[in-house]
Design a protein around this motif. Structure first.
Motif, short mmCIF file in Angstrom:
data_model
loop_
_atom_site.label_atom_id
_atom_site.label_comp_id
_atom_site.label_asym_id
_atom_site.label_seq_id
_atom_site.Cartn_x
_atom_site.Cartn_y
_atom_site.Cartn_z
N MET B 7 0.86 -1.17 0.00
CA MET B 7 0.00 0.00 0.00
C MET B 7 0.91 1.24 0.00
SD MET B 7 -3.00 0.84 2.66
CE MET B 7 -2.15 0.99 4.20
N THR B 8 0.61 2.17 -0.88
CA THR B 8 1.41 3.39 -0.92
C THR B 8 0.72 4.45 -0.08
OG1 THR B 8 1.96 2.78 -3.16
CG2 THR B 8 2.59 4.97 -2.45
N VAL B 9 1.48 4.95 0.89
CA VAL B 9 0.92 5.98 1.76
C VAL B 9 1.72 7.25 1.58
CG1 VAL B 9 0.48 6.66 4.13
CG2 VAL B 9 0.12 4.31 3.45
N ASN B 10 1.01 8.33 1.45
CA ASN B 10 1.68 9.62 1.34
C ASN B 10 1.72 10.25 2.73
OD1 ASN B 10 2.71 11.99 0.22
ND2 ASN B 10 0.67 12.90 0.28
N MET B 11 2.93 10.44 3.24
CA MET B 11 3.10 11.00 4.58
C MET B 11 3.66 12.40 4.44
SD MET B 11 4.99 8.91 7.54
CE MET B 11 5.06 9.42 9.22
N GLY B 12 2.87 13.38 4.71
CA GLY B 12 3.32 14.75 4.55
C GLY B 12 2.83 15.31 3.23
N HIS B 15 1.81 16.32 7.41
CA HIS B 15 1.66 15.29 8.44
C HIS B 15 2.19 15.84 9.76
CE1 HIS B 15 2.39 11.54 10.59
NE2 HIS B 15 1.51 10.99 9.79
N LEU B 28 3.95 0.38 2.04
CA LEU B 28 3.69 -0.36 3.27
C LEU B 28 3.22 -1.77 2.97
CD1 LEU B 28 1.74 2.05 5.59
CD2 LEU B 28 4.04 1.21 5.90
N GLY B 30 1.37 -4.09 5.18
CA GLY B 30 0.77 -4.07 6.52
C GLY B 30 1.26 -2.82 7.23
N GLU B 31 1.96 -3.02 8.35
CA GLU B 31 2.56 -1.85 9.00
C GLU B 31 4.05 -1.77 8.74
OE1 GLU B 31 1.78 0.07 12.33
OE2 GLU B 31 -0.38 -0.11 12.20
N MET B 370 8.44 -0.58 11.45
CA MET B 370 7.04 -0.21 11.37
C MET B 370 6.87 1.30 11.27
SD MET B 370 5.59 -2.82 14.15
CE MET B 370 4.41 -3.69 13.19
N ILE B 371 5.65 1.73 10.96
CA ILE B 371 5.40 3.17 10.80
C ILE B 371 5.81 3.93 12.06
CG2 ILE B 371 3.68 4.94 10.36
CD1 ILE B 371 2.03 3.13 8.93
N ALA B 372 5.49 3.35 13.20
CA ALA B 372 5.82 4.02 14.45
C ALA B 372 7.33 4.22 14.57
CB ALA B 372 5.30 3.20 15.63
N ASP B 373 8.10 3.26 14.03
CA ASP B 373 9.55 3.39 14.07
C ASP B 373 10.03 4.50 13.14
OD1 ASP B 373 10.08 1.37 15.86
OD2 ASP B 373 9.93 -0.15 14.31
N VAL B 375 8.53 7.20 12.48
CA VAL B 375 8.34 8.47 13.17
C VAL B 375 9.48 8.73 14.15
CG1 VAL B 375 6.83 9.62 14.79
CG2 VAL B 375 5.87 8.45 12.86
#
Lengths: 348, 390
Positions: B7-12, B15, B28, B30-31, B370-373, B375
């Motif tokens: 999955m392609t997520v645009n962050m910013g 953000h 992504l 999953g996460e 993961m995404i949290a990482d 960040v």
């Protein structure tokens, strides 16, 4: 005039009781937002809301009015039915769990006893009946709430919302189990699932279940932590982790639909604190008048929730699952066994 | 056959935790992060090009708009480069004040880093505590230069003005109180299990990889490379002060966090040494061709006014040549490469921005986590978009 052998005034008292309890929860929800902002504000060397009304006391009302007049936005790509349904599914279980919680002793009206618990009545002999599977009812309602969040995440058709929804479902499943097992320790002592009976069994200074055995003490703490995880409070607020997922499952929500999620979060907090109070902290027993005891204990627990939020960082998704499955689940299983031995050896 | 779909997520760029206008396009699974592509340029103002059309003094205010969290450190690199080009010797007092203010800037920048890093990981309270302390540095900034952020306090050859009366007292207060504040932060974070779980083993980059990527500053030292320009290539009198250069071992986010915290404590020690070292004297070199005349001359004599006007409008011609001056900014090595064709404007100014180079390692540090990482990695890299885009 009598209906089913009971005077009309009895029914009036029952309805009044329901209304009062509901208004109390609603007000607590509204002012919990204010209290949270004030308490965390002072912990963080800020002032918090202080402009709307004296000491900012009208802030929750102003917030409500603001959210009410915001534009309702439903994304074009969203699944409309589920999108509208989701906030309701989140909010309603949060409130109806409160129905089985005894928030005070009985009072007498026209010679009849009225128990201070919404889903309860007393017969002419004064014996109180309530839902005999009250605890199961609470567990069922708590797990219904997750559908609201999952639906919201899925129906928004937004990637951040979807991730938030996924996190919520995984999180709730992992913590429900440990919370449920922690409650088993209570059943072993109470030998009943009726909350009325659980509370009446907890009288006296060391009657509280949390002080009954060393195992229920640990179980109480684990139950409270699991509850925090189940209602998505810090440090388990992953589904709406602002810095990662923007707003998680409610990213696409606006206006009253957002307000409903917001209310659901705080209503859940009230319910969870009330359940913890009932199961472990002696319910309405204590030095003050019964209802006040109950309210004081709930508020103290809510303060702890806010305090935790000001102190702790956020867990990571996989760490949270690990904590649930690999730490809490084995611990609670051990507690059940330990509790069984303790009760057989020392209390029988 | 099972098919893997990402999955392609645009962050910013809007953000909450991309520290300004960084835009990351993430693949992504999953996460789990498969691929990160940073897109930059949302804050490009053409500072390098603009400075080609300005005299050396006029280009100075542009520099504090690069890393806007550490303006004085940016100014310092620039004035040192110009001074190197001209061969100007700066008076002792100016040097010492520069060290004090540059280290205050380090405190200021690191406080914002800690605040945002903690907030990204979810520790909200530390964020506000850090901003409370940063305010104290900002007050000194304001009293020194009139501005809280875009200071423009240094001049080629020294300082724009001597420090205000009571400067020593304000700085002494920082020396006395800040170590206690650092203890508070450590109490809230270093001993916090969740903080440890989130940072230990996160965003690991080995020393070789870090050097290959050109990472500098605390991010490099967190990977165990003992390199600090203040000690290894001293400038502005840093050789006179004794300080430790903290080095990490495990190359992870927690080590970089520890390195920066020790650096803040060391900065306080440098400030304290420099404050003891502060002797009365001139704060601007006695070079009428380059430096502004003292203000009383400008206001009271026609010669002084003409002198001021000439420096302000025409500036000074720098000898033909090229110089490079690197300084240890809070975020890493900030370098100015100046080419002069003998005129009063730089022929070319090239900036080596630490944040830009450090950002290039983001994929290496966050891939597979993961995404949290991610960040947490953005936080630990301590990037400022004003500097990346310039």
């Amino acid at each position: 005039m009598e209906i089913m052998g009971l005077p009309l005034i009895y029914y009036g008292a029952m309805i009044l009781k329901v209304l009062l309890a509901f208004v109390f929860v609603l007000l607590t929800v509204a002012y919990a937002t204010y209290a949270e902002r004030k308490i965390i504000g002072h912990m963080q060397v800020r002032i918090g809301p202080n402009r709307t009304g004296p000491m900012g006391l009208l802030q929750p009302i102003a917030d409500g009015i603001k959210l009410f007049f915001k534009e309702e936005i439903i994304p074009a790509q969203a699944s409309k039915f589920a999108f509208v349904l989701a906030p309701l599914v989140a909010l309603i279980p949060a409130f109806i769990s409160f129905a089985v919680i005894p928030f005070g002793d009985t009072f007498e009206i026209a010679g009849y006893k009225v128990p201070l618990q919404i889903a309860a009545y007393a017969d002419q002999a004064g014996k109180v009946f309530d839902l005999n599977i009250g605890v199961l009812y609470i567990l069922a309602m708590a797990s219904l709430g997750v559908y609201g969040i999952v639906l919201a995440g899925w129906s928004s058709n937004s990637k951040y919302s979807l991730l938030g929804g996924l996190r919520a479902s995984a999180q709730m499943i992992s913590y429900e189990l440990a919370a449920g097992l922690a409650i088993v320790c209570v059943f072993m002592v109470s030998e009943s699932l009726s909350l009325q009976q659980i509370v009446s069994d907890q009288g006296g200074l060391f009657g509280w279940y949390i002080f009954r055995t060393p195992f229920t003490f640990v179980a109480g703490i684990i139950f409270f932590i699991c509850s925090l995880a189940e209602i998505n409070r810090t440090p388990f607020d992953l589904p709406e982790a602002e810095t990662e997922l923007v707003s998680g499952f409610c990213t696409e929500y606006s206006s009253m639909k957002y307000a409903m999620f917001f209310m659901a979060e705080y209503a859940n907090m009230v319910t969870v604190c009330a359940v913890t109070t009932t199961l472990f902290l002696g319910g309405w027993h204590g030095p003050l008048p019964p209802v006040l005891n109950f309210i004081a204990k709930v508020y103290i627990l809510m303060f702890v929730c806010m305090w935790v939020r000001a102190t702790y960082p956020r867990y990571r998704y996989d760490q949270l699952m690990k904590l649930g499955w690999k730490v809490f689940l084995p611990t609670t299983l051990f507690l059940i066994v330990g509790n069984a031995f303790w009760i057989t050896l020392f209390q029988k | 056959m099972a098919q893997k779909e990402t999955m392609t997520v645009n962050m910013g760029p809007q953000h909450p935790s991309t520290h300004g206008v960084l835009r990351l396009v993430i693949e992504l699974d999953g996460e789990i992060i498969d691929k990160i592509t940073p897109h930059i340029g949302y804050l490009h103002r053409g500072i390098e090009k603009l400075s080609e059309h300005r005299t050396y003094h006029q280009a100075l205010p542009l520099t504090d708009r690069m890393d806007y969290l550490a303006p004085m450190s940016n100014n310092l690199g620039y004035v040192l480069a110009v001074e190197k080009l001209l061969g100007v010797e700066v008076p002792e007092r100016a040097k010492t004040v520069r060290v004090i203010t540059a280290e205050l800037t380090r405190l200021k920048s690191h406080l914002v880093w800690l605040a945002c890093h903690a907030l990204d990981i979810g520790a909200m309270t530390v964020f506000l505590y850090c901003f409370r302390e940063r305010e104290k540095v900002m007050e000194i900034y304001e009293k020194l230069s009139g501005a809280r952020m875009t200071s423009n306090y240094y001049r080629v050859g020294g300082l724009s003005a001597d420090v205000y009366a009571g400067f020593e007292k304000d700085v002494q207060e920082i020396i006395d109180t800040f170590p206690g504040f650092f203890d508070t932060y450590e109490g809230l974070l270093t001993k916090n299990t969740i903080w440890l779980q989130r940072t230990v083993g996160n965003g690991v980059i080995s020393a070789e990889d870090a050097i290959d990527a050109g990472i500098t500053g605390p991010a490099l030292r967190g990977s165990g490379v003992d390199w600090d320009l203040r000690r290894d290539n001293p400038y502005s009198g840093y050789e006179k002060y004794s300080f430790k250069v903290p080095v990490g071992e495990k190359c992870d986010t927690f080590d970089r966090y520890k390195v920066r915290l020790v650096e803040m404590r060391e900065a306080v020690k440098i400030i304290s040494q420099a404050l003891n070292d502060l002797k009365p004297g001139p704060v601007l070199a006695d070079l009428p061709q380059v430096c502004y005349p003292p203000k009383e001359n400008v206001y009271n004599s026609i010669e002084g006014l003409i002198h001021h006007f000439k420096i302000a409008s025409e500036g000074f011609a720098a000898p033909e040549g090229e110089v490079y001056q690197g300084v240890e900014n809070p975020k890493g090595e900030l370098g100015y490469y100046l080419v002069s064709d003998g005129s009063n404007k730089p022929y070319r100014m090239r900036v080596r921005p630490p944040s830009f180079v450090n950002l290039s390692a983001i994929e290496k540090m966050a891939k597979g986590s993961m995404i949290a990482d991610l960040v947490a990695v953005i936080g630990t890299l301590d990037i400022v978009l004003g500097e990346i885009d310039r």
